[in-house]
Structure formats: C-alpha cells, structure tokens
Design an enzyme around this catalytic site. Structure first.
Site, PDB file in Angstrom:
ATOM      1  N   SER A  75      70.217  58.984  24.709  1.00 11.54           N
ATOM      2  CA  SER A  75      71.070  60.105  24.684  1.00 11.54           C
ATOM      3  C   SER A  75      72.373  59.894  23.977  1.00 11.54           C
ATOM      4  CB  SER A  75      71.159  60.748  25.935  1.00 11.54           C
ATOM      5  OG  SER A  75      72.101  59.999  26.673  1.00 11.54           O
ATOM      6  N   ASN A  76      73.051  58.431  24.304  1.00 12.69           N
ATOM      7  CA  ASN A  76      74.259  58.281  23.746  1.00 12.69           C
ATOM      8  C   ASN A  76      74.338  58.103  22.142  1.00 12.69           C
ATOM      9  OD1 ASN A  76      76.901  57.744  25.324  1.00 12.69           O
ATOM     10  ND2 ASN A  76      75.135  56.870  26.723  1.00 12.69           N
ATOM     11  N   ARG A 106      70.023  44.177  27.186  1.00 14.90           N
ATOM     12  CA  ARG A 106      69.524  42.806  27.119  1.00 14.90           C
ATOM     13  C   ARG A 106      71.218  41.994  27.045  1.00 14.90           C
ATOM     14  NH1 ARG A 106      65.046  41.286  28.623  1.00 14.90           N
ATOM     15  NH2 ARG A 106      65.481  39.450  27.602  1.00 14.90           N
ATOM     16  N   HIS A 117      79.690  51.355  28.886  1.00 18.82           N
ATOM     17  CA  HIS A 117      79.269  50.836  30.524  1.00 18.82           C
ATOM     18  C   HIS A 117      79.618  51.892  31.406  1.00 18.82           C
ATOM     19  CE1 HIS A 117      78.116  48.023  33.507  1.00 18.82           C
ATOM     20  NE2 HIS A 117      79.209  48.399  34.303  1.00 18.82           N
TER      21      HIS A 117
HETATM   22  C1  GAR Z   1      74.116  55.118  29.736  1.00 20.15           C
HETATM   23  O1  GAR Z   1      74.553  55.480  31.054  1.00 20.15           O
HETATM   24  C2  GAR Z   1      74.906  53.710  29.375  1.00 20.15           C
HETATM   25  O2  GAR Z   1      76.183  53.822  29.651  1.00 20.15           O
HETATM   26  C3  GAR Z   1      74.074  52.628  30.205  1.00 20.15           C
HETATM   27  O3  GAR Z   1      72.768  52.861  30.307  1.00 20.15           O
HETATM   28  C4  GAR Z   1      72.643  54.402  29.777  1.00 20.15           C
HETATM   29  C5  GAR Z   1      71.877  54.624  28.584  1.00 20.15           C
HETATM   30  O4  GAR Z   1      71.330  56.035  28.436  1.00 20.15           O
HETATM   31  N1  GAR Z   1      74.411  51.269  29.831  1.00 20.15           N
HETATM   32  C6  GAR Z   1      74.342  50.127  30.641  1.00 20.15           C
HETATM   33  O5  GAR Z   1      74.146  50.140  31.772  1.00 20.15           O
HETATM   34  C7  GAR Z   1      74.780  48.982  30.035  1.00 20.15           C
HETATM   35  N2  GAR Z   1      74.645  47.910  30.907  1.00 20.15           N
HETATM   36  P1  GAR Z   1      71.062  56.415  26.979  1.00 20.15           P
HETATM   37  O6  GAR Z   1      69.928  55.538  26.543  1.00 20.15           O
HETATM   38  O7  GAR Z   1      70.572  58.001  27.281  1.00 20.15           O
HETATM   39  O8  GAR Z   1      72.382  56.475  26.112  1.00 20.15           O
END
Ligand code: GAR
Length: 196
Positions: A13-14, A91, A109
C-alpha cells in the site's frame, strides 16, 4: 528525472501511494517494484499500474545474506535507480549492502523513531501506555531502523485501540508522509517533513 526502485514484501500500500504521487511535475518516476516474496500482493498492484516488477526470492539463499544481496544488487543495477524506497520490505540488510546505497535509500517504519525499532511496534506502543504513536521515514544506514530522520507523522492513541486499529490509523499517515518525503528528497532537500 530521478529513477526510483521500490522494495516490498507484502501488500504494497505504501508502494501504491509512492507510485501514484510520481506524476506531473514530480522530479521522480518509479522504474521498478521488487519483492523478496513471489506472492506479495503489491506485485500485481504494480503490474496493474504499468511498473516493471522483479522477484528476488530470499529462500533459495537460506542464511547466505551475501548471496541474496548479490541477486538483489543485480536486479537493482539493471534498473539503474537513483533512489531506493523500502516500503514494507521485511529483510534485514547487511552493512555492506546499506553502505553501497547509503544516501540513496529510504525506509518507512511504523513508529516514532527512535522508539520501537524492529517488529510489533503498535502492540509495543499500546503496552507502554503511549498516548501518541506514528511513523518515521529515514535514510537507511547500517544500524536497523536508524539513520537520519527525513519525516515523522504523529497519530493519537485512542481509548480501546487494538494493535490493528492503531496500525490502520498509522498506515493512513504513512500514505501521506512517505510521498511527501520522497518528493522533497528527490528535489535534493533533506529538511524533515513533520505531519500530525
Ligand atoms: C507498513 O506499515 C510499514 O511501515 C511496515 O510494514 C507495513 C507495510 O505495509 N514496515 C516495517 O515494519 C518495516 N520494518 P504495505 O506493504 O501495505 O506498504
């Protein structure tokens, strides 16, 4: 035009928020969405947006992080990115890899760093009784979830929040914060973006 590679492991989603933002007078364009998980939902979303995709599966490499990262580097080199955005890329990267891309690699993060590096950030914020929580975009350095902060967004913790409701509130802010930071970074401006 700056070339941006986006690394994902999950729903992406990001990645979608970043890719959608890179239009018009934006100084960057997405050139690759790469996942370490062949089944990551974000791959199909990237394809639907017409962005080239690649998979570098970590599993065949077992514990050999250097071999995984050599494959990652090969895929990245082929796309010639100026900027790499880690967007839910789950990772841990070696210091050799992060050093190679230092100053050109960003991460988002889901906590107000330096609080709650690592996993389960929403549950940890609730367990600590925090009244506010949020997300941070930072430059990637050799230390996990460390490096110069390029943006932060705060959200309130509401009574009755669960890790899931809190995660949803934070994620909505991630989708605003990360594109705002990327745009500024691509313009050569490292002034932190502060939201909320
Ligand atoms: C997001 O909340 C991001 O901040 C987190 O994983 C999610 C990914 O969502 N990242 C971490 O925890 C990194 N250590 P998405 O795939 O829908 O963007």
């Amino acid at each position: 035009m700056k070339r941006v590679a986006i690394l994902i492991s999950g729903s992406g989603s990001n990645m979608v928020a970043l890719a959608r933002s890179m239009t018009g007078d934006h100084p960057a364009r997405p050139v690759l969405v790469l996942s370490n998980r062949p089944g990551a939902g974000g791959l199909a979303r990237a394809e639907a947006m017409g962005i080239p995709t690649a998979v570098v599966d970590h599993r065949p490499h077992g514990k050999d992080r250097a071999a995984f990262e050599a494959a990652l580097d090969a895929a990245l080199d082929a796309a010639r990115p100026d900027i790499i955005c880690l967007a839910g890329f789950m990772r841990i990267l070696t210091p050799e890899f992060t050093r190679r891309w230092q100053g050109r690699m960003l991460n988002i993060h889901p906590s107000l760093l330096p609080k709650y590096r690592g996993l389960d950030t929403h549950a940890r914020a609730l367990a600590a009784g925090d009244t506010e929580h949020g997300c941070t975009v930072h430059e990637v350095t050799a230390e996990l979830d460390d490096g110069p902060i390029l943006g932060r967004a705060r959200v309130p913790v509401e009574p009755g929040d669960t890790p899931e409701t809190l995660a949803d509130r934070v994620l909505a802010m991630e989708h605003l914060l990360y594109p705002a930071v990327l745009r500024r970074f691509a313009e050569g401006d490292r002034t932190p973006v502060l939201l909320g």
